[in-house]
Write an enzyme that holds these catalytic residues in place. Structure first.
Site, mmCIF file in Angstrom:
data_model
loop_
_atom_site.group_PDB
_atom_site.id
_atom_site.type_symbol
_atom_site.label_atom_id
_atom_site.label_comp_id
_atom_site.label_asym_id
_atom_site.label_seq_id
_atom_site.Cartn_x
_atom_site.Cartn_y
_atom_site.Cartn_z
ATOM 1 N N LYS A 99 50.254 40.778 46.695
ATOM 2 C CA LYS A 99 51.491 41.558 46.690
ATOM 3 C C LYS A 99 51.374 42.494 45.497
ATOM 4 C CE LYS A 99 56.273 41.557 45.389
ATOM 5 N NZ LYS A 99 57.558 40.886 45.183
ATOM 6 N N ALA A 186 63.003 42.430 47.876
ATOM 7 C CA ALA A 186 63.869 42.560 46.689
ATOM 8 C C ALA A 186 65.266 43.058 47.023
ATOM 9 C CB ALA A 186 63.256 43.478 45.633
#
Lengths: 258, 66
Positions: A99, A186
């Protein structure tokens, strides 16, 4: 209703929820939250070993037979540092997935798009499966895909903010244009945020603080599992168009007294 | 000899292999990744990579993160 798996770089995942391993009140709660989330992929960070500390490792609390580890490059502010962290993460975890985060601003933790695209290109060239955390910008997402990203992970809102998807229109545009999976990463604060994200037609959601920071992380993990599934089903089902005025659900004819 | 270990000055007898260094630090090599003078090492290379005076070594592991 049966759903197809989420497939990233040829690897299928039954769960469309990816969860973090940070900020839990305890490792025991993290383990139970992971179970409740139904997630099959969990993110981890790469950090210097603290010398002369307890020998306990995060990996003592993650069953790697059950959970696929996704190392991140959190905390990196340059392409060089992110590439370095990715290479270390590969050796520590023995998988070539990353990531990718290249942060451009301390206050918002928004990505540095230019450096992110550069680091993506370098890591793809080295054989990495790159999942970049990016702005909710369709142009940047296209550049990341062109650079070889295996998925694009636009933010819903700033990391840890819990504000939910701030720009659903952009997320929808990214989804329409993308040839790779789109994961909202997020900003998810509660279950409805996750459902809203999935209803936009994206492929998955990644979250950490929304679960780990809840008063009851285990219950929130289950709520997020259900929300991701509910949002996905609603998307597949095809919602009704929005109208400004009412349309009666009951027949207009045969009303008593008419 | 003195090396730079995780950004800090560190005294150890040497030269020595990365395997010996980790052993002395009580670190399980299966749980970490090691960078020697900015090159990430394969685990198979720990036994044959020699750390010398002034070398830079980074030892990292996984911690919780999002």
């Amino acid at each position: 209703m049966a759903d197809s798996p989420l497939v990233i770089a040829g690897r299928p995942f039954r769960s469309r929820l990816i969860v973090g391993t940070g900020k839990y009140p305890s490792n025991a709660i993290m383990v139970r939250a992971h179970e409740a989330s139904g997630a099959e992929m969990v993110t981890v960070a790469v950090r210097r070993v603290e010398l002369n500390r307890s020998r306990e490792s995060l990996l003592d609390h993650i069953d790697t037979e059950r959970y696929f580890l996704l190392p991140n490059t959190a905390g990196c502010y340059t392409a060089d540092d992110a590439v370095r962290a990715a290479r270390l993460g590969r050796e520590a975890g023995l998988s070539n997935w990353v990531k990718l985060e290249v942060i451009g601003d301390e206050k918002t933790l928004f990505p540095d798009n230019e450096a992110l695209v550069e680091a993506t290109r370098i890591l793809v060239g080295e054989g990495f499966v790159v999942l970049p955390y990016t702005n909710d910008d369709p142009v940047t997402c296209r550049k990341l895909e062109d650079a070889g990203a295996a998925a694009v992970m636009p933010l819903g809102a700033p990391i840890g903010s819990g504000l939910g998807v701030q720009n659903p229109n952009n997320i929808g545009l990214i989804q329409e244009a993308a040839g790779v999976p789109v994961i909202v990463d997020a900003g998810v604060g509660t279950a409805s945020d996750a459902a809203v994200a999935m209803e936009l037609g994206i492929d998955g959601v990644l979250m950490n603080t929304g679960i780990a920071g809840a008063d009851d992380p285990v219950a929130m993990a289950e709520a997020m599992k259900l929300a991701v599934r509910a949002g996905r089903l609603a998307h597949l089902a095809g919602r009704i168009p929005r109208k400004r005025y009412a349309t009666a659900s009951s027949p207009l004819e045969g009303v008593v007294g008419s | 000899m003195t090396i730079l270990l995780n950004g800090e000055s560190f005294q150890t007898d040497g030269p020595l292999s990365v395997s010996r260094l980790l052993d002395g630090l009580d670190i399980d090599p299966r749980r970490v990744a090691v960078e020697h003078n900015r090159t990430v090492l394969k685990k198979a290379a720990y036994g044959i990579t020699v750390v010398r005076e002034g070398d830079e070594v980074e030892v990292v592991n996984f911690v919780g993160g999002g």
